[in-house]
Design an enzyme around this catalytic site. Structure first.
Site, PDB file in Angstrom:
ATOM      1  N   LYS A 158       0.820  -1.216   0.000  1.00 19.35           N
ATOM      2  CA  LYS A 158       0.000   0.000   0.000  1.00 19.35           C
ATOM      3  C   LYS A 158       0.848   1.257   0.000  1.00 19.35           C
ATOM      4  O   LYS A 158       1.798   1.367   0.779  1.00 19.35           O
ATOM      5  CB  LYS A 158      -0.857   0.046   1.263  1.00 19.35           C
ATOM      6  CG  LYS A 158      -1.932  -1.001   1.358  1.00 19.35           C
ATOM      7  CD  LYS A 158      -2.622  -0.797   2.694  1.00 19.35           C
ATOM      8  CE  LYS A 158      -3.972  -1.451   2.740  1.00 19.35           C
ATOM      9  NZ  LYS A 158      -4.649  -1.153   4.000  1.00 19.35           N
ATOM     10  N   GLU A 200       1.110  -5.134   4.301  1.00 19.75           N
ATOM     11  CA  GLU A 200       0.248  -5.742   5.316  1.00 19.75           C
ATOM     12  C   GLU A 200      -0.109  -7.151   4.902  1.00 19.75           C
ATOM     13  O   GLU A 200      -0.187  -7.452   3.704  1.00 19.75           O
ATOM     14  CB  GLU A 200      -1.078  -4.953   5.421  1.00 19.75           C
ATOM     15  CG  GLU A 200      -0.977  -3.691   6.202  1.00 19.75           C
ATOM     16  CD  GLU A 200      -2.288  -2.926   6.270  1.00 19.75           C
ATOM     17  OE1 GLU A 200      -3.260  -3.278   5.570  1.00 19.75           O
ATOM     18  OE2 GLU A 200      -2.328  -1.958   7.038  1.00 19.75           O
ATOM     19  N   GLU A 287      -7.234   2.603   8.336  1.00 18.23           N
ATOM     20  CA  GLU A 287      -6.972   4.034   8.151  1.00 18.23           C
ATOM     21  C   GLU A 287      -8.018   4.869   8.876  1.00 18.23           C
ATOM     22  O   GLU A 287      -9.061   4.364   9.276  1.00 18.23           O
ATOM     23  CB  GLU A 287      -6.930   4.418   6.666  1.00 18.23           C
ATOM     24  CG  GLU A 287      -8.258   4.361   5.971  1.00 18.23           C
ATOM     25  CD  GLU A 287      -8.238   5.059   4.614  1.00 18.23           C
ATOM     26  OE1 GLU A 287      -7.328   5.864   4.349  1.00 18.23           O
ATOM     27  OE2 GLU A 287      -9.158   4.806   3.820  1.00 18.23           O
ATOM     28  N   ARG A 291     -12.880  13.422   8.211  1.00 14.13           N
ATOM     29  CA  ARG A 291     -13.927  14.230   7.589  1.00 14.13           C
ATOM     30  C   ARG A 291     -15.256  13.515   7.771  1.00 14.13           C
ATOM     31  O   ARG A 291     -15.300  12.402   8.286  1.00 14.13           O
ATOM     32  CB  ARG A 291     -13.649  14.358   6.090  1.00 14.13           C
ATOM     33  CG  ARG A 291     -13.516  12.994   5.444  1.00 14.13           C
ATOM     34  CD  ARG A 291     -13.499  13.024   3.947  1.00 14.13           C
ATOM     35  NE  ARG A 291     -12.903  11.824   3.385  1.00 14.13           N
ATOM     36  CZ  ARG A 291     -13.483  10.658   3.250  1.00 14.13           C
ATOM     37  NH1 ARG A 291     -14.732  10.487   3.640  1.00 14.13           N
ATOM     38  NH2 ARG A 291     -12.855   9.618   2.744  1.00 14.13           N
TER      39      ARG A 291
END
Ligand code: ADP
Length: 450
Positions: A158, A200, A287, A291
């Site tokens: 990632k 991961e 993650e 927002r």
């Protein structure tokens, strides 16, 4: 006190913010590109300012144009919605430097959570469980191969700056590692200007479970349970529900409390979402989004709160209007994302809406900026509406969704509405038995691209 808010966004989320502001007696300013002069958010706001040409980079992402629009209209605060500038720490800094209020977290929190390696380290140090994998960034293929051996394949590489499903590649064995590593790196570089990657363990059948958190910026924070967003196509969510069909009240309380404590400790302000993969009773942090999420209405439905109102309150320095003890789950809610896309390959399908009819009735909410005769411009995201249903329990919510989809009319373009009709007929959807890979497999079997 905030008397006027500039909404730095378009489409349904701009309407969402304008509505909350109006109920609070706050004036709203819409900004728009030349392509959006006839858009609903422009019509609905108290004032509007054209901030540039059609491409997002020259309008909705133009920081000078947005700051100028605040100065012209006297708006004291900016709500960024989701996407565009909502997670841009540099923008937040500029907003504050101009003496304006950003309705959202601090630049520092956005920066920390926007870099996935730093976010993972931070969460780990706050006691949040994470996916096993590399300790920070992985410099080269040799190091990547060692990690593959250590954790066992498959693994996922990632980009630390990645988002929206970009910059992620799975390697099923050592042979695939080299190209997967290089592709993830290249995507990180080209999409986000940062080629740092980490690795991961690739979980086999996890669910995507995310915890809604909310902080007052002064060390107080609560959680509003989870949303299950496992039904995804190309890592993009299409169907979300709350509460999660696989999560017990005890698990919710435990992971929710861990998340609330973590954000309280960093004095987080406003709405945030901590995303996990959930497998065999364990949560693994992937993650944090700093927002409001697209799928926030399912949480609003089951808790009976207005998250945007709450965001505005804490931005004004007011306390949250609820504490953890006030937050009780009531029933079940489901959201489906209506996109202007043509099945079976989900090709964007902008164009003129010849007829639009929104469903209604008990427990139905349609968040959309569509209207009869509106022309969807080709420049932006294909999301054109969110249909949210709320029932006393999951079976009632599913039946209500079926009923509401039957009432919804969007003519003139192709949409993802037929996808949801088909999904509702599936026993796994009815029983809530699905993982993050379910939809891709179902699409392969049922909607082979022609
Ligand atoms: P983005 O920021 O691009 O949305 P995320 O890290 O949130 O990326 O991951 C998006 C999706 O990718 C997840 O919801 C999940 O479907 C899949 N995914 C991410 N990490 C893993 C993992 N370690 N194992 C299996 N699937 C994963």
């Amino acid at each position: 006190m905030i008397e006027k808010i500039l909404v730095g966004n378009r489409g349904e989320i701009a309407l969402r913010v304008i509505r909350a502001a109006r109920e609070m007696g706050i004036q709203s300013v819409a900004v728009h590109s030349t392509a959006d002069a006839d858009a609903m958010h422009v019509r609905m706001a108290d004032e509007s300012v054209c901030i540039g040409p059609a491409p997002g980079t020259q309008s909705y992402l133009s920081i000078p144009a947005i700051i100028a629009a605040c100065e012209i209209t006297g708006a004291q605060a900016i709500h960024p919605g989701y996407g565009f500038l909502s997670e841009n720490a540099n923008f937040v800094q500029i907003v504050e430097d101009h003496g304006l209020t950003f309705i959202g977290p601090t630049a520092e929190h956005i920066r920390v959570m926007g870099d996935k390696i730093t976010a993972k380290d931070t969460m780990k140090s706050l006691g949040v469980p994470v996916v096993p994998g590399s300790d920070g960034g992985v410099p080269d293929v040799e190091a990547a191969l060692k990690i593959g051996e250590e954790f066992g394949y498959p693994v996922i590489i990632k980009a630390t700056a990645g988002g929206g499903g970009k910059g992620m590649k799975v390697a099923n064995n050592a042979d695939e590692m080299k190209s997967a590593f290089q592709t993830a790196r290249a995507e990180g570089k080209s999409n986000f200007g940062n080629d740092e990657v980490y690795i991961e363990k690739y979980l086999q059948k996890p669910r995507h479970i995310e915890i809604q958190v909310f902080g007052d910026g002064k060390g107080k924070a609560v959680h509003l349970g989870e949303r299950d967003c496992s039904l995804q196509r190309r890592h993009q969510k299409v169907f979300e529900e709350a509460p999660g069909p696989a999560i017990s009240p005890e698990e919710r309380a435990r992971i929710g409390q861990t998340c609330a404590e973590a954000v309280a400790r960093i004095n987080y302000i406003g709405a945030g979402t901590i995303e996990f993969l959930y497998e065999d009773g364990e949560f693994y942090f992937i993650e944090m989004n700093t927002r409001l999420q697209v799928e926030h209405p399912v949480t609003e439905a089951i808790f009976g709160v207005d998250l945007v109102r709450e965001q505005i309150r804490v931005a004004e320095g007011l306390p949250m209007s609820f504490s953890q003890d006030d937050l009780e789950i009531n029933g079940h809610a489901i959201e489906v994302r209506i996109n202007a896309e043509r099945l079976p390959n989900f090709a964007p399908c902008p164009g003129k809406i010849t007829q639009y009819h929104a469903p209604g009735g008990l427990g139905v909410r349609m968040d959309s900026a569509l209207y009869d005769g509106y022309s969807i411009p080709p420049y932006y995201d294909s999301l054109i509406g969110k249909l949210i249903v709320h029932g006393r329990d999951r079976p009632e919510a599913l039946a209500r969704l079926h009923r509401a989809l039957g009432e919804l009319i969007v003519d003139g373009i192709d949409t993802t509405i037929p996808l949801f009709d088909a999904l509702l007929a599936e026993p796994d959807i009815q029983s809530g038995d699905y993982s993050i890979h379910w939809l891709e497999r179902w699409l392969d079997a049922n909607m082979a691209e022609s």
